[in-house]
Motif scaffolding. Sequence first.
Motif, PDB file in Angstrom:
ATOM      1  N   LEU A  84      22.466  11.496  21.537  1.00  0.00           N
ATOM      2  CA  LEU A  84      22.514  10.336  20.979  1.00  0.00           C
ATOM      3  C   LEU A  84      23.102   9.058  21.569  1.00  0.00           C
ATOM      4  N   LEU A  85      24.036   9.316  22.601  1.00  0.00           N
ATOM      5  CA  LEU A  85      24.345   8.420  23.604  1.00  0.00           C
ATOM      6  C   LEU A  85      23.090   7.804  24.554  1.00  0.00           C
ATOM      7  N   THR A  86      22.261   8.838  24.854  1.00  0.00           N
ATOM      8  CA  THR A  86      21.074   8.533  25.686  1.00  0.00           C
ATOM      9  C   THR A  86      20.153   7.577  24.860  1.00  0.00           C
ATOM     10  N   VAL A  87      19.888   7.928  23.463  1.00  0.00           N
ATOM     11  CA  VAL A  87      18.920   6.969  22.575  1.00  0.00           C
ATOM     12  C   VAL A  87      19.602   5.718  22.394  1.00  0.00           C
ATOM     13  N   ARG A  88      20.854   5.603  22.222  1.00  0.00           N
ATOM     14  CA  ARG A  88      21.559   4.356  22.196  1.00  0.00           C
ATOM     15  C   ARG A  88      21.471   3.503  23.180  1.00  0.00           C
ATOM     16  N   ARG A  89      21.415   4.189  24.496  1.00  0.00           N
ATOM     17  CA  ARG A  89      21.401   3.410  25.694  1.00  0.00           C
ATOM     18  C   ARG A  89      19.790   2.886  25.794  1.00  0.00           C
ATOM     19  N   GLY A  90      18.955   3.844  25.194  1.00  0.00           N
ATOM     20  CA  GLY A  90      17.380   3.351  25.522  1.00  0.00           C
ATOM     21  C   GLY A  90      17.152   2.266  24.574  1.00  0.00           C
ATOM     22  N   THR A  91      17.850   2.426  23.332  1.00  0.00           N
ATOM     23  CA  THR A  91      17.689   1.268  22.343  1.00  0.00           C
ATOM     24  C   THR A  91      17.932   0.134  22.597  1.00  0.00           C
ATOM     25  N   ALA A  92      19.298  -0.007  23.524  1.00  0.00           N
ATOM     26  CA  ALA A  92      19.944  -1.439  23.894  1.00  0.00           C
ATOM     27  C   ALA A  92      18.864  -1.733  25.222  1.00  0.00           C
ATOM     28  N   PHE A  93      18.262  -1.029  25.869  1.00  0.00           N
ATOM     29  CA  PHE A  93      17.355  -1.150  27.082  1.00  0.00           C
ATOM     30  C   PHE A  93      16.072  -1.984  26.313  1.00  0.00           C
ATOM     31  N   TRP A  94      15.620  -1.344  25.173  1.00  0.00           N
ATOM     32  CA  TRP A  94      14.497  -1.977  24.580  1.00  0.00           C
ATOM     33  C   TRP A  94      14.910  -3.358  24.025  1.00  0.00           C
ATOM     34  N   HIS A  95      15.854  -3.525  23.503  1.00  0.00           N
ATOM     35  CA  HIS A  95      16.303  -4.615  22.749  1.00  0.00           C
ATOM     36  C   HIS A  95      16.358  -5.851  23.852  1.00  0.00           C
ATOM     37  N   ARG A  96      17.053  -5.541  25.033  1.00  0.00           N
ATOM     38  CA  ARG A  96      17.207  -6.475  26.052  1.00  0.00           C
ATOM     39  C   ARG A  96      15.965  -6.867  26.499  1.00  0.00           C
ATOM     40  N   ALA A  97      14.877  -6.034  26.657  1.00  0.00           N
ATOM     41  CA  ALA A  97      13.435  -6.395  27.096  1.00  0.00           C
ATOM     42  C   ALA A  97      12.841  -7.421  26.308  1.00  0.00           C
ATOM     43  N   VAL A  98      13.028  -7.251  24.622  1.00  0.00           N
ATOM     44  CA  VAL A  98      12.491  -7.872  23.734  1.00  0.00           C
ATOM     45  C   VAL A  98      13.170  -9.218  23.858  1.00  0.00           C
ATOM     46  N   GLN A  99      14.562  -9.204  24.026  1.00  0.00           N
ATOM     47  CA  GLN A  99      15.266 -10.485  23.765  1.00  0.00           C
ATOM     48  C   GLN A  99      14.838 -11.529  24.831  1.00  0.00           C
ATOM     49  N   THR A 100      14.440 -10.817  26.121  1.00  0.00           N
ATOM     50  CA  THR A 100      14.174 -11.947  27.087  1.00  0.00           C
ATOM     51  C   THR A 100      12.643 -12.468  27.000  1.00  0.00           C
ATOM     52  N   LEU A 101      11.930 -12.162  26.091  1.00  0.00           N
ATOM     53  CA  LEU A 101      10.853 -12.685  25.795  1.00  0.00           C
ATOM     54  C   LEU A 101      10.868 -13.815  24.891  1.00  0.00           C
ATOM     55  N   ASP A 102      10.281 -14.925  24.953  1.00  0.00           N
ATOM     56  CA  ASP A 102      10.472 -16.100  23.883  1.00  0.00           C
ATOM     57  C   ASP A 102       9.328 -16.000  23.029  1.00  0.00           C
ATOM     58  N   ASP A 103       9.326 -16.646  21.961  1.00  0.00           N
ATOM     59  CA  ASP A 103       8.133 -16.367  20.945  1.00  0.00           C
ATOM     60  C   ASP A 103       6.837 -16.329  21.340  1.00  0.00           C
ATOM     61  N   GLY A 104       6.618 -17.473  22.277  1.00  0.00           N
ATOM     62  CA  GLY A 104       5.159 -17.550  22.762  1.00  0.00           C
ATOM     63  C   GLY A 104       4.779 -16.358  23.768  1.00  0.00           C
ATOM     64  N   GLU A 105       5.827 -15.616  24.265  1.00  0.00           N
ATOM     65  CA  GLU A 105       5.325 -14.790  25.268  1.00  0.00           C
ATOM     66  C   GLU A 105       5.162 -13.227  24.420  1.00  0.00           C
ATOM     67  N   LEU A 106       5.395 -13.342  23.145  1.00  0.00           N
ATOM     68  CA  LEU A 106       5.066 -12.338  22.406  1.00  0.00           C
ATOM     69  C   LEU A 106       3.586 -11.856  22.050  1.00  0.00           C
ATOM     70  N   ASP A 107       2.785 -13.100  22.184  1.00  0.00           N
ATOM     71  CA  ASP A 107       1.346 -12.935  22.097  1.00  0.00           C
ATOM     72  C   ASP A 107       0.545 -12.425  23.214  1.00  0.00           C
ATOM     73  N   ALA A 108       1.287 -12.284  24.427  1.00  0.00           N
ATOM     74  CA  ALA A 108       0.575 -11.676  25.527  1.00  0.00           C
ATOM     75  C   ALA A 108       0.400 -10.093  25.339  1.00  0.00           C
ATOM     76  N   PRO A 109      -0.373  -9.603  26.299  1.00  0.00           N
ATOM     77  CA  PRO A 109      -0.934  -8.258  26.186  1.00  0.00           C
ATOM     78  C   PRO A 109       0.523  -7.157  26.722  1.00  0.00           C
ATOM     79  N   SER A 110       0.273  -6.156  26.196  1.00  0.00           N
ATOM     80  CA  SER A 110       1.319  -5.213  26.536  1.00  0.00           C
ATOM     81  C   SER A 110       0.578  -4.099  27.673  1.00  0.00           C
ATOM     82  N   LEU A 111       1.370  -3.324  28.201  1.00  0.00           N
ATOM     83  CA  LEU A 111       0.582  -2.348  28.871  1.00  0.00           C
ATOM     84  C   LEU A 111      -0.304  -1.142  28.259  1.00  0.00           C
TER      85      LEU A 111
END
Length: 250
Positions: A17-44
């Motif tokens: 559960l600790l690992t999934v929470r760390r991963g979730t925080a990692f994911w949210h940080r990555a999303v938060q550093t994108l501004d709204d316009g950058e959301l339209d770009a392709p993912s991998l």
Amino acid sequence: MVDRSDRTRDPGLLEELLTVRRGTAFWHRAVQTLDDGELDAPSLLEGWTRRHLIAHVGYNARAIGRLVLWAETDEEHPMYASPEERAREIDLGATLPARALRHLNHHAAVSLDVEWRDTPEELWSYRVKTAQGRLVPLRETVWMRTREVWLHAVDLDNGARVADIPEHVLERLLGDIVGVWAGRGTDQGLTIQVEGRADLGVPAEGTNGPDEATTKATVRGDLPAVVSWASGRGGARLTEGAEVVPPRWI
Ligand code: ZN
């Protein structure tokens, strides 16, 4: 005062559960550093913009939440009504205004975490069905979500790397992937060497060992490079075998 601690006392599960929470925080940080316009770009991920990916990760949390509900109620609540319905939902989610998309992503993750926290000890072994139809104990949902949040953070393509994922997560991921290949027999002729980790290679020591006559391709690299390649995210960082096409995993 609200009790915010997990109900389980199982040390192994608390670690997961600790690992999934760390991963979730990692994911949210990555999303938060994108501004709204950058959301339209392709993912991998082929054919998916970052918007599709964020919608998918949000809906995935809701889908896993349905498995928790299934265990709680002893009434079948599948992750998705059908693969088509899952795809339709993601396509629709990708068109949400940025604010709503971020809201979905955040709230779905928070709700799932609350549901896990409130899950009593005895329910973690209750059997639920994955989207692929595999019967697994509810506990497996923690690992399912762990894979999603860490790997998809990399798929956002804004700086997170496979090498940022904790080593024990990478080990388990590689085990999952080669397990699927072995189950389908698609690993025939493939030799995988993880530098510095003789224990993780394929073929595993003792089983049909590497045999000159049957080995058609060798892939070698450090653990992040091998997992990146094996999970279909490119072999550019391998020391050998970058041109080898990995068998399908999902
Ligand atoms: Zn996914």
